[in-house]
Motif scaffolding. Structure first.
Motif, mmCIF file in Angstrom:
data_model
loop_
_atom_site.group_PDB
_atom_site.id
_atom_site.type_symbol
_atom_site.label_atom_id
_atom_site.label_comp_id
_atom_site.label_asym_id
_atom_site.label_seq_id
_atom_site.Cartn_x
_atom_site.Cartn_y
_atom_site.Cartn_z
ATOM 1 N N ALA A 2 0.829 -1.205 0.000
ATOM 2 C CA ALA A 2 0.000 0.000 0.000
ATOM 3 C C ALA A 2 0.864 1.255 0.000
ATOM 4 C CB ALA A 2 -0.925 -0.012 1.219
ATOM 5 N N ARG A 3 1.925 1.233 0.768
ATOM 6 C CA ARG A 3 2.806 2.402 0.802
ATOM 7 C C ARG A 3 3.448 2.636 -0.572
ATOM 8 N NH1 ARG A 3 7.879 5.197 0.311
ATOM 9 N NH2 ARG A 3 7.741 6.902 1.816
ATOM 10 N N PHE A 4 3.872 1.536 -1.207
ATOM 11 C CA PHE A 4 4.492 1.635 -2.532
ATOM 12 C C PHE A 4 3.490 2.176 -3.562
ATOM 13 C CE2 PHE A 4 5.641 -0.421 -6.637
ATOM 14 C CZ PHE A 4 6.876 0.170 -6.824
ATOM 15 N N LEU A 5 2.243 1.684 -3.488
ATOM 16 C CA LEU A 5 1.223 2.189 -4.402
ATOM 17 C C LEU A 5 0.937 3.663 -4.130
ATOM 18 C CD1 LEU A 5 -1.385 -0.719 -4.636
ATOM 19 C CD2 LEU A 5 0.047 0.184 -6.477
ATOM 20 N N GLY A 6 0.923 4.032 -2.839
ATOM 21 C CA GLY A 6 0.710 5.437 -2.492
ATOM 22 C C GLY A 6 1.766 6.331 -3.121
ATOM 23 N N GLU A 7 3.020 5.871 -3.112
ATOM 24 C CA GLU A 7 4.091 6.627 -3.756
ATOM 25 C C GLU A 7 3.860 6.734 -5.263
ATOM 26 O OE1 GLU A 7 7.485 8.000 -2.339
ATOM 27 O OE2 GLU A 7 5.626 8.336 -1.219
ATOM 28 N N SER A 8 3.371 5.650 -5.864
ATOM 29 C CA SER A 8 3.128 5.685 -7.316
ATOM 30 C C SER A 8 1.999 6.656 -7.652
ATOM 31 C CB SER A 8 2.806 4.282 -7.837
ATOM 32 O OG SER A 8 1.503 3.872 -7.456
ATOM 33 N N PHE A 9 0.954 6.714 -6.796
ATOM 34 C CA PHE A 9 -0.121 7.683 -7.032
ATOM 35 C C PHE A 9 0.424 9.108 -6.923
ATOM 36 C CE2 PHE A 9 -2.972 4.211 -5.190
ATOM 37 C CZ PHE A 9 -3.328 3.736 -6.448
ATOM 38 N N HIS A 10 1.276 9.327 -5.929
ATOM 39 C CA HIS A 10 1.881 10.647 -5.729
ATOM 40 C C HIS A 10 2.736 11.038 -6.942
ATOM 41 C CE1 HIS A 10 3.640 14.065 -3.782
ATOM 42 N NE2 HIS A 10 4.858 13.516 -3.692
ATOM 43 N N LEU A 11 3.525 10.086 -7.424
ATOM 44 C CA LEU A 11 4.401 10.367 -8.568
ATOM 45 C C LEU A 11 3.607 10.489 -9.862
ATOM 46 C CD1 LEU A 11 7.417 8.025 -7.711
ATOM 47 C CD2 LEU A 11 7.277 10.515 -7.456
ATOM 48 N N GLY A 12 2.427 9.850 -9.901
ATOM 49 C CA GLY A 12 1.565 10.010 -11.075
ATOM 50 C C GLY A 12 1.146 11.453 -11.256
ATOM 51 N N ALA A 13 0.951 12.139 -10.124
ATOM 52 C CA ALA A 13 0.585 13.558 -10.193
ATOM 53 C C ALA A 13 1.794 14.437 -10.492
ATOM 54 C CB ALA A 13 -0.071 13.987 -8.874
ATOM 55 N N LEU A 14 2.976 14.013 -10.025
ATOM 56 C CA LEU A 14 4.192 14.809 -10.218
ATOM 57 C C LEU A 14 4.864 14.563 -11.558
ATOM 58 C CD1 LEU A 14 5.895 14.498 -6.687
ATOM 59 C CD2 LEU A 14 4.522 16.402 -7.577
ATOM 60 N N ALA A 45 -5.874 7.062 0.571
ATOM 61 C CA ALA A 45 -6.389 5.741 0.919
ATOM 62 C C ALA A 45 -5.233 4.764 1.157
ATOM 63 C CB ALA A 45 -7.305 5.233 -0.196
ATOM 64 N N ALA A 46 -4.227 4.844 0.279
ATOM 65 C CA ALA A 46 -3.065 3.960 0.430
ATOM 66 C C ALA A 46 -2.312 4.269 1.718
ATOM 67 C CB ALA A 46 -2.136 4.117 -0.778
ATOM 68 N N PHE A 47 -2.209 5.552 2.054
ATOM 69 C CA PHE A 47 -1.541 5.953 3.291
ATOM 70 C C PHE A 47 -2.219 5.305 4.497
ATOM 71 C CE2 PHE A 47 -1.592 8.691 7.033
ATOM 72 C CZ PHE A 47 -0.256 8.960 7.246
ATOM 73 N N TRP A 48 -3.553 5.403 4.550
ATOM 74 C CA TRP A 48 -4.266 4.869 5.712
ATOM 75 C C TRP A 48 -4.251 3.345 5.741
ATOM 76 C CZ3 TRP A 48 -4.910 7.394 9.867
ATOM 77 C CH2 TRP A 48 -5.052 8.789 9.843
ATOM 78 N N VAL A 49 -4.265 2.717 4.591
ATOM 79 C CA VAL A 49 -4.151 1.252 4.571
ATOM 80 C C VAL A 49 -2.775 0.833 5.074
ATOM 81 C CG1 VAL A 49 -4.024 -0.778 3.076
ATOM 82 C CG2 VAL A 49 -5.852 0.900 2.755
ATOM 83 N N SER A 50 -1.741 1.528 4.605
ATOM 84 C CA SER A 50 -0.373 1.169 4.986
ATOM 85 C C SER A 50 -0.147 1.332 6.485
ATOM 86 C CB SER A 50 0.626 2.045 4.219
ATOM 87 O OG SER A 50 1.951 1.757 4.620
#
Length: 653
Positions: free
Chosen positions: A145-157, A187-192
């Motif tokens: 979940a943390r890794f996916l959260g980073e990918s969502f963040h980088l998708g915006a950047l 969501a990924a942050f809270w799951v992680s």
């Protein structure tokens, strides 16, 4: 903490600072884990290294949630390197954990199982797999979940070169709106981080607790002269009502801590000669049973109450207790410094001293040690019969020798082992070594008594031997038996006996290195069996091999050798009792390994090993001849044909 404190003894906190660097290295490198199962250990390392790194990652994520714009280590190069590490180790954890889950639940190897006939807590039969599933799922969800959260963040950047893996995944979110990516990131942050909160109550009951308990186990383990050296019992203290261990809280603090540190990897079981030959003993099952019992009754123990069941009822059967060869392989194999063998020996003490419960066959050995001071029951006046025709000096003739040869009961009394004593005597004579023996005054060191739980008998023998040895005050003691070596060197100091003790193969190696022995003969192939009490428990591994090679013998190693050598089956007083029921005798298993090398000679440095392996060879046609290192070297002395008495003795054996 209160539960562990119920155990006997207290840690020596003064040693902790000096051990910190070593423990940090072991924890950070997982070096003890890599001793066995390299591929599996590598996957475990990927998970472990990543999880250690995630201590930083989780702290950074939590602080970033509370402090707008916060980035752990900032946005400079150090921060970039930190984020690169988080990115790569996230992938490493996911790969490692997935591989371990496939191994456990897909491949289901035998080394993760415990035989049905072995005593194992009923909850553990299904509970270990369930625990592994919960722990594995937690790690995959938390890190994933943390890794996916980073990918969502980088998708915006639009990506980040310092986070290549997450940036690659971020490409999958092309077309998502900024608000959708931000929602997914939250969501990924809270799951992680939510999985950590969800897992915390379960954590203390799971094997995952070894993350913290294993380093503590390394930090707080007692200093020992050898892994097999036991602490003496105080028979003078009238306040002591019970000896040995009956219930879990009577173990040492280390014995209780072991249960919390256990990874349940079964490596000790893989190394155990009893388990590997079909016996019911499993050191892994013992530690697992202790842990499940602590999960059940830890509250009672922490409150100062007695446990509801004995160790025999809850953790290990009497048959398993008496199946242990006290070889120390389980201790050597454990990556978190657990010591199941020591628990078993403490349980034996209670059975023998408090319940008078022990295998009937041991009675003859006990009687021999009580009446004639040796388990063979040979009278003292016959103690020097092995030396007939040889010029042997006794302490009666040389009261304070620089070198005292402690012959040992087996070389002095057993017909086959006497060949070792005679061969070693010829080597000493050829090298011009001045020495003396105790002769009729020599008694059993008490090894078999102590290893079988008869501590009182050991106490009597040790006290008498130390008193006599202190009168002799030898410069050095050389032994022809590793069990004598171990006892004199590691256990007699508790009785006031402090001596420099070496093994006869070490002295032979010294004499050859100094050029004091001239040898001749053709090159001959040989394999070498490491006695457990010589190699694993006292670290004498190179000297026998160097002596053989210097003597013109070509050494071919067995698969298990050195510290990982396989037992002959005689240790732990097994020499004096029937072997517990199994699929094969321990000695037969070891002989088969020697036979597989294709060598005609199996060398060893222990009379008990020689006796056990010789007996196994008699039942197996085409087996290699079992010889002591001293015999093989003595045969290469110029014009050194054995005396007629020894030739007849060898033919008879």
């Amino acid at each position: 903490m209160r539960t562990i404190a119920r155990g006997n003894g207290k840690p020596n906190w003064k040693r902790v600072p000096s051990r910190l660097l070593s423990v940090i290295y072991k924890t950070g490198s997982f070096a003890p884990v890599f001793d066995r199962r390299f591929i599996v250990s590598l996957f475990h390392g990927l998970v472990g290294w990543g999880f250690i790194y995630y201590l930083l990652v989780n702290i950074g994520d939590v602080l970033g949630a509370f402090i707008p714009g916060f980035e752990l280590f900032g946005g400079g190069r150090i921060g970039d390197l930190y984020r690169l590490g988080a990115d790569l180790l996230s992938v490493a954890v996911l790969i490692g954990m997935a591989a371990l889950m496939i191994r456990r639940f897909g491949m289901r190897p035998d080394d993760l199982k415990v035989r049905e006939q072995t005593q194992l807590n009923p909850k553990a039969r299904a509970g270990i797999a369930r625990d592994s599933a919960i722990v594995g799922a937690f790690i995959l969800v938390h890190v994933g979940a943390r890794f996916l959260g980073e990918s969502f963040h980088l998708g915006a950047l639009g990506g980040d070169a310092w986070r290549p893996a997450a940036s690659a995944v971020a490409g999958m979110w092309n077309g998502w709106s900024g608000s959708a990516l931000e929602t997914a990131r939250h969501a990924a942050f809270w799951v992680s981080l939510g999985t950590i909160m969800a897992f915390t109550p379960y954590f203390l009951y799971s094997k995952h607790l070894h993350l913290f308990m294993a380093p503590i186990n390394f930090l707080l383990q007692p200093e020992r002269r050898s892994m097999g050296a036991l602490d003496p019992l105080d028979f003078e203290d009238q306040s002591i009502e019970e000896f040995g261990v009956e219930r879990l809280e009577q173990l040492s603090y280390k014995g209780i801590l072991d249960a919390y540190a256990c990874i349940m990897c079964n490596r000790c079981q893989d190394a155990c000669p009893a388990y590997q030959t079909g016996k019911v003993l499993s050191p892994a099952a013992l530690e697992i049973n202790k842990r499940y019992f602590l999960n059940q009754e830890g509250g009672r123990l922490a409150a100062g109450e007695a446990s509801s069941q004995t160790m025999v009822e809850a953790a290990i059967s009497e048959e398993a207790i008496w199946g242990c060869t006290a070889c120390g392989a389980c201790i050597e194999a454990c990556p978190v410094a657990n010591e199941p063998m020591r628990d078993i020996l403490e349980l034996r003490r209670h059975l023998v001293l408090m319940q008078n419960a022990f295998p009937e066959q041991l009675q003859a050995a006990y009687r021999g040690m009580e009446r004639t001071a040796n388990p063979w029951g040979v009278p003292p006046e016959k103690r020097l019969e092995w030396a007939e025709g040889l010029s042997i000096t006794t302490v009666a003739e040389q009261p304070h020798p620089e070198l005292l040869w402690w012959v040992g009961c087996a070389p002095a009394t057993d017909p086959r082992a006497q060949g070792t004593a005679r061969a070693f005597a010829r080597l000493l004579q050829a090298a011009g070594v001045e020495y003396a023996v105790l002769g009729r005054e020599e008694q059993c060191t008490g090894d078999a008594a102590r290893r079988s739980g008869n501590e009182y008998l050991f106490h009597e023998l040790a006290s008498a031997n130390v008193e006599r040895l202190n009168q002799v005050a030898p410069g050095r003691i050389v032994t022809t038996c590793p069990h004598c070596l171990h006892t004199l060197k590691n256990e007699y100091p508790d009785f006031g006996g402090h001596y420099e003790v070496i093994h006869h193969t070490q002295l032979i190696d010294e004499l050859l290195a100094d050029g004091r022995l001239e040898l001749q003969g053709e090159v001959q192939g040989v394999t070498y069996h490491d006695p457990c009490y010589l190699g694993r428990q006292n670290g004498v591994i190179d000297a026998p091999r160097q002596a053989l090679q210097a003597g013109g013998l070509e050494l071919i190693e067995m698969a298990r050798h050195g510290h990982t050598s396989f037992c002959c089956g005689a240790g732990g007083a097994q020499m004096w009792k029937e072997e517990e029921e199994g699929t094969r005798r321990v000695s037969a298993e070891r002989l088969a390994e020697a036979k597989a090398t294709g060598q005609g000679t199996l060398a060893t440095g222990c009379p008990f090993c020689m006796i056990m392996l010789n007996d196994a060879a008699k039942a197996e046609p085409g087996s290699p001849a079992v010889r002591d290192v001293a015999e093989l070297i003595a045969e290469r002395l110029p014009e050194s044909a054995p005396p007629p008495a020894e030739q007849a003795q060898r033919s008879e054996s």
